[in-house]
Design a protein around this motif. Structure first.
Motif, PDB file in Angstrom:
ATOM      1  N   SER A 122      -4.318  -5.048   4.831  1.00  0.00           N
ATOM      2  CA  SER A 122      -5.098  -5.425   3.648  1.00  0.00           C
ATOM      3  C   SER A 122      -4.289  -6.328   2.713  1.00  0.00           C
ATOM      4  CB  SER A 122      -5.574  -4.180   2.899  1.00  0.00           C
ATOM      5  OG  SER A 122      -4.490  -3.447   2.359  1.00  0.00           O
ATOM      6  N   THR A 123      -2.986  -6.072   2.585  1.00  0.00           N
ATOM      7  CA  THR A 123      -2.147  -6.909   1.727  1.00  0.00           C
ATOM      8  C   THR A 123      -1.973  -8.290   2.339  1.00  0.00           C
ATOM      9  OG1 THR A 123      -0.961  -4.877   1.150  1.00  0.00           O
ATOM     10  CG2 THR A 123       0.006  -6.955   0.422  1.00  0.00           C
TER      11      THR A 123
ATOM     12  N   ARG B 141     -11.067  -6.625   3.895  1.00  0.00           N
ATOM     13  CA  ARG B 141     -11.443  -7.722   2.997  1.00  0.00           C
ATOM     14  C   ARG B 141     -12.810  -8.245   3.429  1.00  0.00           C
ATOM     15  NH1 ARG B 141      -8.097 -13.114   0.919  1.00  0.00           N
ATOM     16  NH2 ARG B 141      -9.874 -13.928  -0.266  1.00  0.00           N
TER      17      ARG B 141
ATOM     18  N   THR C 197       0.811  -1.216   0.000  1.00  0.00           N
ATOM     19  CA  THR C 197       0.000   0.000   0.000  1.00  0.00           C
ATOM     20  C   THR C 197       0.846   1.269   0.000  1.00  0.00           C
ATOM     21  OG1 THR C 197      -0.115  -0.024   2.408  1.00  0.00           O
ATOM     22  CG2 THR C 197      -1.867  -1.159   1.207  1.00  0.00           C
TER      23      THR C 197
ATOM     24  N   THR D 286     -13.461 -11.929   4.201  1.00  0.00           N
ATOM     25  CA  THR D 286     -12.457 -12.603   5.012  1.00  0.00           C
ATOM     26  C   THR D 286     -13.089 -13.630   5.954  1.00  0.00           C
ATOM     27  OG1 THR D 286     -10.605 -12.287   6.538  1.00  0.00           O
ATOM     28  CG2 THR D 286     -12.518 -10.872   6.857  1.00  0.00           C
TER      29      THR D 286
ATOM     30  N   ARG E   9      -5.087 -10.043   1.612  1.00  0.00           N
ATOM     31  CA  ARG E   9      -5.182 -10.301   0.170  1.00  0.00           C
ATOM     32  C   ARG E   9      -4.471 -11.591  -0.220  1.00  0.00           C
ATOM     33  NH1 ARG E   9      -2.465  -6.141  -4.233  1.00  0.00           N
ATOM     34  NH2 ARG E   9      -3.078  -7.226  -6.160  1.00  0.00           N
ATOM     35  N   HIS E  10      -3.362 -11.877   0.494  1.00  0.00           N
ATOM     36  CA  HIS E  10      -2.574 -13.070   0.169  1.00  0.00           C
ATOM     37  C   HIS E  10      -2.914 -14.260   1.066  1.00  0.00           C
ATOM     38  CE1 HIS E  10       0.030 -11.252  -2.888  1.00  0.00           C
ATOM     39  NE2 HIS E  10      -0.087 -10.141  -2.187  1.00  0.00           N
ATOM     40  N   ASP E  11      -4.012 -14.156   1.787  1.00  0.00           N
ATOM     41  CA  ASP E  11      -4.530 -15.279   2.590  1.00  0.00           C
ATOM     42  C   ASP E  11      -3.551 -15.761   3.657  1.00  0.00           C
ATOM     43  OD1 ASP E  11      -7.088 -15.529   1.287  1.00  0.00           O
ATOM     44  OD2 ASP E  11      -6.050 -16.440  -0.414  1.00  0.00           O
TER      45      ASP E  11
END
Length: 572
Positions: free
Chosen positions: A450-451, A498, A54, A501, A454-456
């Motif tokens: 958030s990142t 997310r 970000t 999520t 995003r990558h679980d």
């Protein structure tokens, strides 16, 4: 294939190839028009995986965290605005001895040659400002050109790896696709061989001192981790039955269940037996020791005058200085040179553990009970992150085997841990990652959550919500609003960042609430927001802040006013 064999490659493809050969599999950063050429080459070749962040600051933190587990990290920014956003994190890597490669897509070489004004510059016709800005926080800097790229790319990567320090390279946007002659063979990460005579003499001098000692000891700083010599140090300590301590910047570098490990040494801040063992040693072997106030108990550390100082590429033994030797070679040879010792009389030092019994009921959650519960939650192999604040209590916990501790101890940049978490999760997603921080630190870099989502990734995040900068209240401004932060609904943020999520969030107000959160399965992210009083802080953190105020502000400082600081009694 001849070592002099060459092939033709574009400059960008060669840079990406060399990063991959150096063991880097991921590149962190933010796209910008000047770096899109390299970024497109990355996508076209599939050489590395792109992890878009970000912002450039958190990209630099992520590259740092990645490097601590992988050996090298890299980030990609754009000219000026991106480079200066990242410079704080790169400065931290320099302070903490972490090898990171910062690549800045820069203005076209054509514009530099012709003196053409471009955006993301100072618009003053000078194009070296950012090379100059990075000079104090990197060990090497360069602007790539078609004439120097083949040699400079190798030089900077090898320098970062060998020196365990960051480097900075500018890649002009109009040369990434130009073909040049490059080495055909792979990049080999290797130390230059030691000077044979210097190595032999150095080993003999150290072995003689250790063999003659009746109370040898070993003191470890973070470079033991950076240069990968913790196994050698434990082998040596076991061979000669020497107690082994670390400074707080090297927390968990030595397995804390290792029989010779005695704890953290920091002058007057040490456990008495640790302090006596280190300061009374008749042969202290120190590894990469760099004293500052936070690692020396506010300069109260007192190493023996004849301490042997071993660094990455040099050694001091008495009046003799040995250059052109490498740390691992020295330690391996010293292990072979000294005779094993069966046993030495010494007392085991118990690790200090915060808190007392865990209250499993409805009592309002306090720091002491919180940290005792965390102690019981730790598992072998955990990666633990500390940020500036009350989470420094982690330094007093006893860690199980094979844990890794990641923190910005020397640099002390708040918010570092969130970006570092992303980087280290990327490097080692199979391990359990536990992030400990406060609301003030989290607000600096919260968006990088958030990142992570995003990558679980599945970290466990422990956030203390106590209304602001509690560690600063111990310095000055116990009740002042400048130490307050806005109150967020922290536990709701995974869902905000997310919406789909599966993260589990908990708002914890009592010890019973905390136990429920700690019982949750870690098959997804766990976010634990613990509500605590702004005046409740661990005694060790308050005492450290109070002493820090004395150093920072002196005898006339405002901290001497009544009720200007948190005091240890306030946590009772």
């Amino acid at each position: 294939m001849s070592s002099n064999a060459t092939r033709r490659m574009s400059i960008g493809d060669f840079l990406l190839r060399r990063l991959e050969e150096a063991g880097i599999q991921h590149l962190f950063g933010v796209p910008g028009d000047y770096n899109l050429t390299l970024l497109q080459q990355l996508y076209d070749t599939g050489t590395l995986k792109w992890i878009g962040t970000t912002g450039e600051l958190t990209a630099s933190y992520a590259a740092d965290g990645y490097a601590r587990l992988s050996g090298l990290g890299a980030l990609l920014v754009t000219n000026g605005v991106g480079a200066l956003s990242a410079i704080n994190g790169v400065g931290g890597s320099y302070s903490e001895h972490v090898p990171v490669i910062c690549i800045s897509g820069s203005i076209p070489l054509r514009s530099i040659d012709r003196g053409l004004g471009m955006h993301h510059t100072m618009a003053d016709g000078t194009f070296d400002h950012f090379l100059d800005a990075y000079a104090p926080v990197t060990v090497a800097q360069t602007r790539l050109t078609p004439r120097n790229a083949a040699t400079e790319i190798d030089r900077l990567i090898l320098t970062a790896w060998r020196e365990k320090l960051p480097v900075y390279m500018e890649l002009p946007s109009d040369i990434a696709y130009l073909d040049i002659e490059v080495p055909a063979g792979p990049l080999v990460l290797a130390e230059p061989p030691s000077d044979p005579e210097r190595l032999h003499s150095c080993i003999a001098a150290i072995a003689k001192r250790l063999s003659a000692a009746t109370s040898p000891a070993i003191l470890v700083d973070a470079d033991a981790d950076r240069f990968g010599v913790a196994p050698e140090l434990m082998e040596l300590a076991e061979r000669i039955q020497a107690p082994l301590a670390v400074v707080n910047a090297a927390k968990a570098v030595i397995d804390e269940t290792f029989p010779q490990y005695i704890g953290i040494y920091g002058g007057k801040a040490s456990e008495p037996q640790v302090r006596e063992t280190i300061e009374s040693s008749d042969c202290l072997l120190s590894i990469g020791y760099r004293p500052i106030e936070v690692t020396t108990g506010d300069f109260s550390a007192s190493l023996p005058a004849d301490t042997i100082h071993v660094r990455g590429h040099s050694v001091d033994v008495g009046n003799d200085n040995y250059q052109a030797v490498t740390l691992k070679e020295v330690l391996r040879a010293v292990i072979d040179a000294v005779s094993p010792v069966v046993s030495r009389a010494r007392r085991r030092v118990a690790a200090a553990v915060a808190g007392t019994e865990v209250d499993g009921g409805s009592a309002k959650l306090k720091q002491a009970a919180y940290w005792q519960a965390i102690q019981n939650y730790l598992q072998p192999g955990d990666v633990l992150y500390v940020d500036n604040g009350t989470s420094f209590v982690l330094l007093g916990l006893k860690l199980p085997q094979n844990c890794t501790f990641i923190g910005s101890i020397n640099w002390g940049s708040i918010g570092y841990s969130v970006g570092a978490l992303l980087g280290a999760l990327t490097a080692a997603p199979h391990r359990r990652h536990l992030l400990f921080l406060g609301d003030g630190s989290f607000q600096v870099t919260a968006q990088e959550l958030s990142t992570i989502l995003r990558h679980d990734h599945k970290p466990v995040i422990f956030l203390i919500n106590n209304g602001g900068y509690t560690i600063e209240r111990g310095y000055l401004g116990r009740t002042e609003t400048y130490n307050d932060v806005a109150n967020w609904s922290y536990a709701d943020l995974p869902k905000v960042f997310r919406p789909d999520t599966t993260a589990r969030s908990f708002v914890v107000k009592t010890s019973g609430d905390l136990q429920k959160a700690l019982s949750a399965p870690n098959d997804t992210m766990i976010f634990v927001e613990s509500i605590m009083d702004s005046q409740d802080a661990p005694a060790m953190v308050i005492a450290s802040s109070n002493k820090g105020a004395e150093l920072d502000y002196g005898p006339r400082g405002p901290h001497r006013r009544d009720n200007a600081q948190l005091r240890p009694a306030a946590s009772s």
